[in-house]
Motif scaffolding. Sequence first.
Motif: not given
Length: 427
Positions: A54-60, A92-103, A343-351
């Motif tokens: 969707g419009g989100e990217i989950k990161v741990g 965000g990254v690739l136009g999507k919001k980063l959503v942290p999942v904290v543990e 990581w965000a820069a690598a994702v943008e570069k990779a698309g």
Amino acid sequence: MGRTEKKPVRLMLLVFAVILALAGCGKANEPAAGTTETGGEKAAEESASSGDAGGEIKVGVLHSLSGTMAISEVSVKDAELMAIDEINAKGGVLGKKLVPVVEDGASDWPTFAEKARKLLSEDKVATVFGGWTSSSRKAMLPVFEELKGLLWYPVQYEGLETSPYIFYTGATTNQQIVPAVSWLLENRGKKFYLLGSDYVFPRTANKIIKEQLKAEGGEMAGEEYTPLGHTDYSTIISKIKAAKPDVVFNTLNGDSNVAFFKQLKDAGITSKDLTTLSVSVAEEEIRGIGTDVLAGHLAAWNYFETTDTAANKTFLDNYKKKYGADRVTADPIEAGYTAVYLWAAAVEKAGSTDVEKVKEAAKELEWDAPEGKVKIDGATQHLYKTARIGEVQSDGQFKELWNSGEALKPDPYLKSYPWAASLSSGS
């Protein structure tokens, strides 16, 4: 009769086949939400398995928020969350919001492995930022390699390791420990006493230091290890006094540093009497131990809060604005923050958030970090970093005494040091 009778039948079958083909297109071939038309169902599956839906990217975000290591790791978590907030504020990254999942790894190595598995298998995060001790990293490593997830590890460590699924944004040994030992031998004396917590990093680091001392004319005065969380150093301090070393090279971690330095002072030993250099005591730990105890003692890092770069000024302003003017930054805090941006820069570069594509895009990636320009070494997935040695001042900050002058190429297996040949077991 044969041919003229078969034509209507063939025509009917052809029409029927076309109808079936058209029916098979429809919604099944329309791009799913959060995917592109070229990706189809395969792209949807990749997105769902990598935290990108969707419009989100989950990161741990996985650190010790309780237990003996919380004194160090909570602030790294805060810096990573700040980086995520900043990136989201810019779109965000690739136009999507980063959503942290904290543990919470709870200063317990099996818990780190368990939480890493949860983040990758259940939460389906695109990547994980986390860990501090080498024991936590070693516990997580097989999980990330099995599930082909991506870990960004933010703390200096003992080297002798690479993994295709870990990016190391803290120093390896040739960027911290090795130059620190050489500097101490030239400036503070030849006789070393090694003191560390009893786990992977201190034991491996000291193994390296002993080989370096042999090669560079140093000598050993003693070597001691205590469990993480240990608080009684009276006996060891008595041994140190008796051994009369020029230097105590300190690889204690967590709350043990509080006990050791306070008891060292109580025993009448100050930085004027004995040089102590630490590799896990930074500005955050100084707050917990006290400047009255630590002033004059040394530490080796790649970043200090006093590091003079434009990027650091912005980083400091934002960090203190978000968490309070009394909060301090430190090397692992900065390395955690840097990891999120890389990581965000690598994702943008990779698309894409696909792990293999991100890994490829990350090779030789550069970024103006608060510590100065860093670059990802494509061969080892470690960073080029500048080595620094600092002295604790009465205000809780470090005065830089020395730096390497340039970012050092990572050499996790110490291949460029002939004296380390017997230590390297990998490639």
